[in-house]
Write a protein that holds these residues in place. Structure first.
Motif, PDB file in Angstrom:
ATOM      1  N   THR A   3       0.847  -1.190   0.000  1.00  0.00           N
ATOM      2  CA  THR A   3       0.000   0.000   0.000  1.00  0.00           C
ATOM      3  C   THR A   3       0.883   1.241   0.000  1.00  0.00           C
ATOM      4  O   THR A   3       2.109   1.163   0.199  1.00  0.00           O
ATOM      5  N   ILE A   4       0.277   2.386  -0.187  1.00  0.00           N
ATOM      6  CA  ILE A   4       1.029   3.639  -0.238  1.00  0.00           C
ATOM      7  C   ILE A   4       1.701   3.907   1.109  1.00  0.00           C
ATOM      8  O   ILE A   4       2.858   4.329   1.175  1.00  0.00           O
ATOM      9  N   GLU A   5       0.998   3.644   2.209  1.00  0.00           N
ATOM     10  CA  GLU A   5       1.554   3.858   3.546  1.00  0.00           C
ATOM     11  C   GLU A   5       2.739   2.928   3.808  1.00  0.00           C
ATOM     12  O   GLU A   5       3.750   3.344   4.360  1.00  0.00           O
ATOM     13  N   LEU A  10       8.592   1.946   4.274  1.00  0.00           N
ATOM     14  CA  LEU A  10       9.762   1.240   3.755  1.00  0.00           C
ATOM     15  C   LEU A  10      10.815   2.221   3.250  1.00  0.00           C
ATOM     16  O   LEU A  10      12.016   2.055   3.507  1.00  0.00           O
ATOM     17  N   LYS A  11      10.371   3.273   2.582  1.00  0.00           N
ATOM     18  CA  LYS A  11      11.294   4.287   2.076  1.00  0.00           C
ATOM     19  C   LYS A  11      11.995   5.006   3.234  1.00  0.00           C
ATOM     20  O   LYS A  11      13.213   5.209   3.205  1.00  0.00           O
ATOM     21  N   ASN A  12      11.251   5.357   4.265  1.00  0.00           N
ATOM     22  CA  ASN A  12      11.842   6.008   5.441  1.00  0.00           C
ATOM     23  C   ASN A  12      12.839   5.093   6.140  1.00  0.00           C
ATOM     24  O   ASN A  12      13.910   5.532   6.564  1.00  0.00           O
ATOM     25  N   ASP A  18      20.525   3.858   5.385  1.00  0.00           N
ATOM     26  CA  ASP A  18      21.601   4.435   4.582  1.00  0.00           C
ATOM     27  C   ASP A  18      22.399   5.463   5.378  1.00  0.00           C
ATOM     28  O   ASP A  18      23.626   5.513   5.310  1.00  0.00           O
ATOM     29  N   LYS A  19      21.703   6.289   6.166  1.00  0.00           N
ATOM     30  CA  LYS A  19      22.388   7.296   6.974  1.00  0.00           C
ATOM     31  C   LYS A  19      23.280   6.632   8.016  1.00  0.00           C
ATOM     32  O   LYS A  19      24.414   7.049   8.241  1.00  0.00           O
TER      33      LYS A  19
END
Length: 99
Positions: A3-5, A10-12, A18-19
């Motif tokens: 879903t969009i949420e 997942l992107k966050n 990565d940071k």
């Protein structure tokens, strides 16, 4: 199918990972001590060298006669402040007996 949420979460999460990876890869090693061959010293060896002496007493090494590389360690039995404390205690005990 996400879903969009779930995609946002997942992107966050990937951005945070990565940071963290970038931060761990940027370790400053310019101040680390090295051994005689130029290799980095093990952290435990470095810590042992940096620690101050644990003994406050004065130590005197006396060579043992007739031996090779053998020494006897002499220390004072009483430090100056211990002598003073015993002297004061002795004076007080003598005064208590007299009075």
């Amino acid at each position: 199918m996400l879903t969009i949420e779930e995609r946002r979460q997942l992107k966050n999460l990937l951005e945070v990972l990565d940071k963290e990876e970038e931060q761990t890869n940027k370790r400053d090693v310019s101040n680390r001590s090295r051994d005689k061959n130029g290799r980095f010293k093990v952290e435990s060896e470095k810590q042992e060298e940096d620690l101050p002496s644990k003994s406050v007493r004065e130590i005197k090494l006396v060579k043992v006669k007739g031996t090779y590389n053998s020494y006897y360690v002499r220390t004072k039995r009483l430090d100056d402040w211990e002598k003073e404390a015993l002297l004061i205690l002795g004076i007080l005990s003598v005064m208590a007996i007299i009075l």
